[in-house]
Design a protein around this motif. Structure first.
Motif, mmCIF file in Angstrom:
data_model
loop_
_atom_site.group_PDB
_atom_site.id
_atom_site.type_symbol
_atom_site.label_atom_id
_atom_site.label_comp_id
_atom_site.label_asym_id
_atom_site.label_seq_id
_atom_site.Cartn_x
_atom_site.Cartn_y
_atom_site.Cartn_z
ATOM 1 N N THR A 106 0.993 -1.179 0.057
ATOM 2 C CA THR A 106 -0.033 -0.186 -0.024
ATOM 3 C C THR A 106 0.918 1.256 -0.091
ATOM 4 O O THR A 106 2.041 1.371 0.555
ATOM 5 C CB THR A 106 -0.856 0.154 1.296
ATOM 6 N N GLU A 107 0.289 2.305 -0.533
ATOM 7 C CA GLU A 107 1.176 3.672 -0.489
ATOM 8 C C GLU A 107 1.268 4.136 0.783
ATOM 9 O O GLU A 107 0.176 4.414 1.606
ATOM 10 C CB GLU A 107 0.249 4.263 -1.333
ATOM 11 N N ALA A 108 2.542 4.685 1.120
ATOM 12 C CA ALA A 108 2.554 5.101 2.533
ATOM 13 C C ALA A 108 3.226 6.399 2.141
ATOM 14 O O ALA A 108 3.578 7.245 3.201
ATOM 15 C CB ALA A 108 3.792 4.317 3.014
ATOM 16 N N GLY A 109 3.704 6.932 0.998
ATOM 17 C CA GLY A 109 4.364 8.128 0.673
ATOM 18 C C GLY A 109 4.609 8.519 -0.785
ATOM 19 O O GLY A 109 4.520 7.521 -1.570
ATOM 20 N N ARG A 110 5.045 9.571 -0.795
ATOM 21 C CA ARG A 110 5.549 9.984 -2.286
ATOM 22 C C ARG A 110 6.901 10.797 -2.074
ATOM 23 O O ARG A 110 6.871 11.562 -1.277
ATOM 24 C CB ARG A 110 4.493 11.009 -3.030
ATOM 25 N N ARG A 111 7.661 10.714 -2.960
ATOM 26 C CA ARG A 111 8.878 11.379 -3.332
ATOM 27 C C ARG A 111 8.996 12.106 -4.671
ATOM 28 O O ARG A 111 9.314 11.571 -5.449
ATOM 29 C CB ARG A 111 10.077 10.488 -3.079
ATOM 30 N N PRO A 112 8.660 13.433 -4.380
ATOM 31 C CA PRO A 112 8.617 14.230 -5.924
ATOM 32 C C PRO A 112 10.220 14.197 -6.234
ATOM 33 O O PRO A 112 10.908 14.539 -5.784
ATOM 34 C CB PRO A 112 8.116 15.438 -5.320
ATOM 35 N N GLY A 113 10.068 13.999 -7.757
ATOM 36 C CA GLY A 113 11.178 14.039 -8.183
ATOM 37 C C GLY A 113 12.237 13.184 -8.132
ATOM 38 O O GLY A 113 13.498 13.226 -8.552
ATOM 39 N N TYR A 114 12.217 12.063 -7.382
ATOM 40 C CA TYR A 114 12.779 11.099 -6.945
ATOM 41 C C TYR A 114 13.443 10.243 -8.128
ATOM 42 O O TYR A 114 14.774 10.101 -8.124
ATOM 43 C CB TYR A 114 12.029 9.929 -6.103
ATOM 44 N N TYR A 115 13.016 10.257 -9.068
ATOM 45 C CA TYR A 115 13.529 9.724 -10.465
ATOM 46 C C TYR A 115 13.918 10.760 -11.666
ATOM 47 O O TYR A 115 13.869 10.334 -12.818
ATOM 48 C CB TYR A 115 12.781 8.558 -11.264
ATOM 49 N N GLY A 116 14.090 11.746 -11.313
ATOM 50 C CA GLY A 116 14.441 12.972 -12.254
ATOM 51 C C GLY A 116 13.315 13.826 -12.255
ATOM 52 O O GLY A 116 12.105 13.541 -11.681
#
Length: 128
Positions: A106-116
């Protein structure tokens, strides 16, 4: 491993190099699950596990190998004392997200721009 990883992650910012795999495999808590067509690298620290990478050869996809390796990861991590597992997946990687969701992640968070630029990572969690 680096050759297969490069084939699987050609669109990623940068596939991992052989020396990076060697260093990860030598690190305490790391473990490898492999089959001829793919592999999964994970690690445990205290009571948490992290699925570091999953690579399945393009010609072997959609045959259950990724599902098998990911399920085996959960079993191996729990056997090493982990109660929770985490991973990052590109928000736009629908096949991987479907695989993980089907296994209970399940989704626990988001990392903006993590992959560029413009490519966010979702942090997924699995109770073991």
């Amino acid at each position: 491993m680096a050759v297969l990883h490069a084939r699987c992650f050609a669109g990623a910012p940068r596939p991992w190099a052989a020396d990076e795999f060697s260093a990860l495999l030598a690190a305490r808590g790391s473990f490898l699950l492999s089959r001829p067509e793919g592999f999964l690298l994970g690690r445990t620290v205290a009571d948490e596990a992290e699925l570091l990478t999953l690579a399945v050869a393009p010609e072997a996809r959609r045959q259950g190998l990724g599902r098998d390796l990911t399920a085996r990861f959960a079993t191996a991590a729990a056997g090493r004392g982990a109660g929770t597992a985490f991973l990052e997946v590109a928000a736009d990687n629908r096949p991987a997200r479907a695989l993980y969701a089907g296994l209970g992640w399940t989704e626990a968070g988001r990392r903006p721009g993590y992959y560029g630029a413009g490519r966010d990572a979702l942090v997924l969690r699995l109770a073991l």
